[in-house]
Design a protein around this motif. Structure first.
Motif, PDB file in Angstrom:
ATOM      1  N   LYS A  87       0.830  -1.206   0.000  1.00 50.37           N
ATOM      2  CA  LYS A  87       0.000   0.000   0.000  1.00 50.37           C
ATOM      3  C   LYS A  87       0.866   1.258   0.000  1.00 50.37           C
ATOM      4  O   LYS A  87       0.620   2.197  -0.764  1.00 50.37           O
ATOM      5  N   LEU A  88       1.905   1.282   0.844  1.00 52.51           N
ATOM      6  CA  LEU A  88       2.821   2.422   0.880  1.00 52.51           C
ATOM      7  C   LEU A  88       3.536   2.577  -0.457  1.00 52.51           C
ATOM      8  O   LEU A  88       3.674   3.686  -0.970  1.00 52.51           O
ATOM      9  N   ASN A  89       3.966   1.486  -1.043  1.00 55.60           N
ATOM     10  CA  ASN A  89       4.644   1.512  -2.338  1.00 55.60           C
ATOM     11  C   ASN A  89       3.727   2.097  -3.414  1.00 55.60           C
ATOM     12  O   ASN A  89       4.146   2.944  -4.208  1.00 55.60           O
ATOM     13  N   ASN A  90       2.478   1.676  -3.438  1.00 53.00           N
ATOM     14  CA  ASN A  90       1.521   2.202  -4.420  1.00 53.00           C
ATOM     15  C   ASN A  90       1.268   3.698  -4.217  1.00 53.00           C
ATOM     16  O   ASN A  90       1.147   4.448  -5.191  1.00 53.00           O
ATOM     17  N   ILE A  91       1.208   4.131  -2.974  1.00 47.85           N
ATOM     18  CA  ILE A  91       0.992   5.554  -2.699  1.00 47.85           C
ATOM     19  C   ILE A  91       2.183   6.368  -3.180  1.00 47.85           C
ATOM     20  O   ILE A  91       2.017   7.406  -3.818  1.00 47.85           O
ATOM     21  N   PHE A  92       3.408   5.891  -2.895  1.00 45.36           N
ATOM     22  CA  PHE A  92       4.593   6.613  -3.354  1.00 45.36           C
ATOM     23  C   PHE A  92       4.662   6.662  -4.871  1.00 45.36           C
ATOM     24  O   PHE A  92       4.960   7.704  -5.454  1.00 45.36           O
TER      25      PHE A  92
END
Length: 134
Positions: A87-92
């Protein structure tokens, strides 16, 4: 080691400055790391880097977010944390492409409501494309 107050108003989050302190500090709480990493990117989007590394020998995933002044690190060996990391990777990635993830989520919710409709074709009904030799 400098202490920076967290966004939640609780104690402080220890972070290492690359200029002054060469030790790497790991943040142990995921929610704190997530909030601080997103805040760091929003404050300095042109200078912030995000790194993800898997160490097979330890079976750990290492995350690092830095802007050369503040370095945030998180490590885990729990498989359940992979969804959070994804999820963090997709947001970044979404933010680095110049789009707002919250706006994309709202568009995705609206688009899924109309998925039952047929796709619109640019061809007229009854016209056929010719393929092959002429």
């Amino acid at each position: 080691r400098p202490i920076r107050p967290s966004a939640r108003g609780g104690g402080g989050v220890p972070v290492a400055s690359l200029a002054g302190d060469n030790r790497m500090v790991y943040i142990e709480d995921w929610d704190t790391f997530y909030a601080e990493a997103e805040k760091l990117y929003l404050d300095h989007p042109a200078h912030t880097r995000y790194s993800l590394k898997y160490r097979h020998t330890d079976g750990k995933v290492l995350l690092k977010v830095t802007n050369d002044r503040v370095c945030l690190q998180y490590q885990t060996d729990q498989q359940q944390d992979l969804k959070r990391i994804e999820k963090l990777n997709n947001i970044f990635i979404t933010r680095m492409c110049g789009r707002d993830p919250e706006a994309d989520a709202a568009e995705g919710a609206e688009g899924s409501a109309s998925k039952g409709d047929k796709p619109v074709s640019s061809e007229e009904p009854g016209s056929k494309k010719r393929r092959g030799k002429r």
